[in-house]
Every structure is written in structure tokens, then in C-alpha cells.
Design a protein around this motif. Structure first.
Motif, mmCIF file in Angstrom:
data_model
loop_
_atom_site.group_PDB
_atom_site.id
_atom_site.type_symbol
_atom_site.label_atom_id
_atom_site.label_comp_id
_atom_site.label_asym_id
_atom_site.label_seq_id
_atom_site.Cartn_x
_atom_site.Cartn_y
_atom_site.Cartn_z
ATOM 1 N N UNK A 128 0.834 -1.205 0.000
ATOM 2 C CA UNK A 128 0.000 0.000 0.000
ATOM 3 C C UNK A 128 0.865 1.249 0.000
ATOM 4 N N UNK A 129 1.952 1.222 0.731
ATOM 5 C CA UNK A 129 2.836 2.385 0.779
ATOM 6 C C UNK A 129 3.644 2.534 -0.513
ATOM 7 N N UNK A 130 4.058 1.431 -1.076
ATOM 8 C CA UNK A 130 4.747 1.512 -2.367
ATOM 9 C C UNK A 130 3.804 2.028 -3.442
ATOM 10 N N UNK A 131 2.575 1.554 -3.428
ATOM 11 C CA UNK A 131 1.584 2.019 -4.402
ATOM 12 C C UNK A 131 1.248 3.492 -4.207
ATOM 13 N N UNK A 132 1.371 3.968 -2.962
ATOM 14 C CA UNK A 132 1.079 5.371 -2.660
ATOM 15 C C UNK A 132 2.268 6.280 -2.922
ATOM 16 N N UNK A 133 3.368 5.718 -3.384
ATOM 17 C CA UNK A 133 4.499 6.551 -3.777
ATOM 18 C C UNK A 133 5.744 6.427 -2.932
ATOM 19 N N UNK A 134 5.738 5.537 -1.939
ATOM 20 C CA UNK A 134 6.961 5.344 -1.156
ATOM 21 C C UNK A 134 8.031 4.682 -2.012
ATOM 22 N N UNK A 135 9.260 5.116 -1.825
ATOM 23 C CA UNK A 135 10.391 4.482 -2.497
ATOM 24 C C UNK A 135 10.808 3.232 -1.734
ATOM 25 N N UNK A 136 10.832 3.371 -0.412
ATOM 26 C CA UNK A 136 11.198 2.297 0.500
ATOM 27 C C UNK A 136 10.254 2.342 1.683
ATOM 28 N N UNK A 137 10.234 1.258 2.463
ATOM 29 C CA UNK A 137 9.346 1.159 3.623
ATOM 30 C C UNK A 137 10.151 0.605 4.788
ATOM 31 N N UNK A 138 9.857 1.119 5.984
ATOM 32 C CA UNK A 138 10.508 0.631 7.193
ATOM 33 C C UNK A 138 9.469 0.206 8.225
ATOM 34 N N UNK A 139 9.885 -0.663 9.133
ATOM 35 C CA UNK A 139 9.060 -1.057 10.266
ATOM 36 C C UNK A 139 9.922 -1.318 11.475
ATOM 37 N N UNK A 140 9.262 -1.410 12.605
ATOM 38 C CA UNK A 140 9.969 -1.700 13.861
ATOM 39 C C UNK A 140 9.038 -2.406 14.826
ATOM 40 N N UNK A 141 7.948 -1.752 15.215
ATOM 41 C CA UNK A 141 7.129 -2.237 16.320
ATOM 42 C C UNK A 141 6.572 -3.629 16.059
ATOM 43 N N UNK A 142 6.153 -3.910 14.837
ATOM 44 C CA UNK A 142 5.589 -5.229 14.551
ATOM 45 C C UNK A 142 6.608 -6.340 14.703
#
Length: 339
Positions: free
Chosen positions: A307-321
Motif C-alpha cells: 500500500x505504501x509503495x503504491x502510494x508513492x513510497x520508495x522504500x518502507x521501514x518497520x519496527x514495532x511489529x
């Protein structure tokens, strides 16, 4: 299986103790032959590579700053399948952070409240570890997140950031300026464009050829987010990380008494899903198509990443999960993206 282990065993431990225990295991996974076995299970496919910041990321999904504050678990996190690891937040001067307890789980919300306060061993210690890592040529991209030392006055922040950038930028694949943590007094005030622009200008000069990004808060009004994004482009930054933790407590389902007992700090995890997408949309609308935007906040699944890539993010990060889904989290996301 991990969910049962978490619910019946791990959730009984103090969150910060559990984190340090997990980091010990992750560090062990970075050493052969454990790293070979882990990488065989978790490595992303070549088709998942992303080119950004003049670098090749093995996967669009990486681990956000805050998980590995001192660059001690990079090899293990790499072996677990993360496409990049952002270490820190690192300060020029070593600091212990805020008094304990300072990390709290909100299990019904799959969220965390933290007021860690940039606890880290300082730029010199991080630089020594990064230099050793560079000799081993890790496969993952290493970002370095820098912040203001607590003992340094806000009016002297520029020099403090420049000290860290000078020491760490030559060893980083990219450098991120953190002006958005809610846990260092006065820090978020640096996000005002009139104070942020000269700060970023000075850090960019110190960083040299290392790509420079800025990490912003989700609590800013959209017009201020847009102004920062446009300023970042004008100042020649390489990208924006959107976003840090929130001071909001809206929409939580955890017992209000538990939330109140946790006290002040930044909220991260599933409750930030919607705001993450909103901030991403504002930033992406204000910057060129080739400007790097790293989306963070509420990322749990491969679908969240998509969803974030489709919304225009180049890269995505996570931590809490990572806390709630366990050591194979990056593998789950890489496999989901493959499908």
C-alpha cells in the motif's frame, strides 16, 4: 507459534529486557554458520531489489531506527532478510537516555509507547563498529540516524549534528537527521522551516557525498509537512523519512488506565497506519517523482508495504511489529511481496 510464545512467555518480561534478550539472539544469527542458515530462509529474491539514493537495496523493506541503537545487530538483521538497517538514533555525546521504565507495550493495539531518550554509546563507538562492518562488506544497506545530544542546548544543535555527521557519514550508506523524536526536550522545535533549513544545510555540507535525509513527525499539520518537503528538495536533500512516533493517543483500544500509566512518550505500531498513509500522500505530492520517500508507521504485513509503495513510497521501514510478529517478520514480508 511465535504468537503463542509471545502471549504466554515473552509478554511477561519487561519490554526493554526482552528487547536486549532478542538482540543477543540477533547478534548470534549474524555469525556463520547461523547467518548462512538464516539467510537461506529469509533472503529476498533478486527481483525485489530497489534502486534508490544511488544504492541497490535487496528489498524495499527495512528496519527503522530505534531497534539497533548502537550498530551491534546489523549482521543479524541482514541475515533475517531486511533490505536495509537504519541504526541509531546516534548522538555525538554518549548518553543513558531517560529513566527506566521507558518502554511499554499496548498489546491490544499491537503498539508501543517509548520515551527512551536516544540512549546510545555515542558517535565514536558507532563509528568503530561501522568501520568493522565495512570490512566485512554486509549485503544490507546501512543508514545512520543522528540526533541532538541531550546535554547540548537547542541553540547549539547545529554544531552537535555536524559533529556526528562528520564522524559517521563516511561510514554510512545514507544519513538521516532526526528532529522529530518527542523524547528529547526542544527537539521537535527544530522542525520549523526557518530553523531546519540552516541545520540541514550545515549537516549536508558535513556529510559530503553521503545521501542526506530528514525524519519528520506525524503530528505536524499537513501544510507544515508540505513546507518541509519542499524545503528538503530546495536544499538538495536526497529524501524524507515519513515518519517518527506520535504523541497522539487517539483511537486506542487498550484500557485507558494502562495508557495513562505508561505516561509520556512516542506511540508506534498499528494505530499509525492511517496517519502514515496521509503523511506519505502529502510528502509525495510536494516532491519530484525521483525524490526518495521512506514510509514508516503502522507497517505489519506485506500488504501494508505494498500500500505504501503504491502510494508513492520508495522504500518502507518497520519496527514495532517485529516485537509482535517475531524473528521471521522480514521473511514473511519478503515472501508476501514475492507473491
Amino acid at each position: 507459534m511465535y504468537s503463542l510464545l509471545f502471549r504466554h512467555v515473552l509478554a511477561r518480561f519487561d519490554p526493554e529486557f526482552a528487547h536486549h534478550a532478542a538482540m543477543a539472539v540477533i547478534r548470534a544469527l549474524g555469525v556463520p554458520p547461523f547467518s548462512w542458515a538464516a539467510r537461506a530462509l529469509t533472503a529476498p529474491r533478486p527481483q525485489q531489489q530497489v534502486r534508490a539514493l544511488g544504492l541497490v537495496f535487496p528489498s524495499p523493506f527495512g528496519v527503522a531506527a530505534g531497534f539497533d541503537k548502537n550498530a551491534v545487530g546489523v549482521r543479524g538483521l541482514d541475515a533475517l532478510g531486511f533490505g536495509h538497517i537504519e541504526i541509531g538514533t546516534i548522538t555525538a555525546i554518549p548518553q543513558e537516555g531517560n529513566p527506566k521504565p521507558r518502554l511499554f507495550r499496548l498489546i491490544p493495539d499491537r503498539a508501543v509507547i517509548n520515551r527512551m531518550g536516544f540512549n546510545n554509546e555515542g558517535a565514536d563507538a558507532a563509528a568503530r563498529r561501522l568501520a568493522a562492518l565495512r570490512r566485512r562488506a554486509p549485503r544490507a544497506v546501512i543508514g545512520v540516524n543522528i540526533g541532538k545530544s541531550r546535554v547540548v542546548a537547542v541553540e547549539d544543535a547545529v554544531g552537535d549534528y555536524v559533529t556526528s555527521a562528520t564522524r559517521l557519514a563516511p561510514l554510512a550508506d545514507y544519513l538521516a537527521v532526526n528532529v522529530s523524536s518527542p523524547n528529547t526536550p526542544g527537539l521537535r522545535g527544530l522542525q520549523a522551516v526557518e530553523t531546519l533549513a540552516p541545520l540541514l544545510r550545515a549537516v549536508k555540507q558535513a556529510a559530503g557525498e553521503t545521501p542526506l535525509l530528514v525524519k519528520i513527525a506525524p503530528d505536524l499539520p499537513d501544510d507544515e509537512i508540505e513546507a518541509i518537503a519542499r524545503m528538503a528538495v530546495a536544499e538538495g536533500l536526497a529524501g524524507i523519512i515519513a515518519h517518527n512516533t506520535t504523541i497522539s493517543r487517539d483511537g486506542l483500544i487498550t484500557d485507558p488506565a494502562v495508557v495513562e500509566a505508561a505516561g509520556a512518550g512516542g506511540l508506534s505500531g498499528a494505530p499509525l497506519k492511517q496517519r502514515s498513509l496521509e503523511v506519505l500522500a502529502v510528502v509525495r505530492s510536494a516532491v519530484p517523482a525521483d525524490f526518495c520517500v521512506i514510509a514508516v508507521g503502522g507497517v505489519e504485513t506485506a500488504d501494508d508495504v505494498l500500500r505504501r509503495l503504491d502510494a508513492g513510497a520508495t522504500l518502507v521501514q518497520g519496527y514495532t511489529a517485529f516485537l509482535y510478529r517475531g524473528p521471521l517478520w522480514a521473511r514473511q514480508i519478503n515472501r508476501g511481496l514475492r507473491r
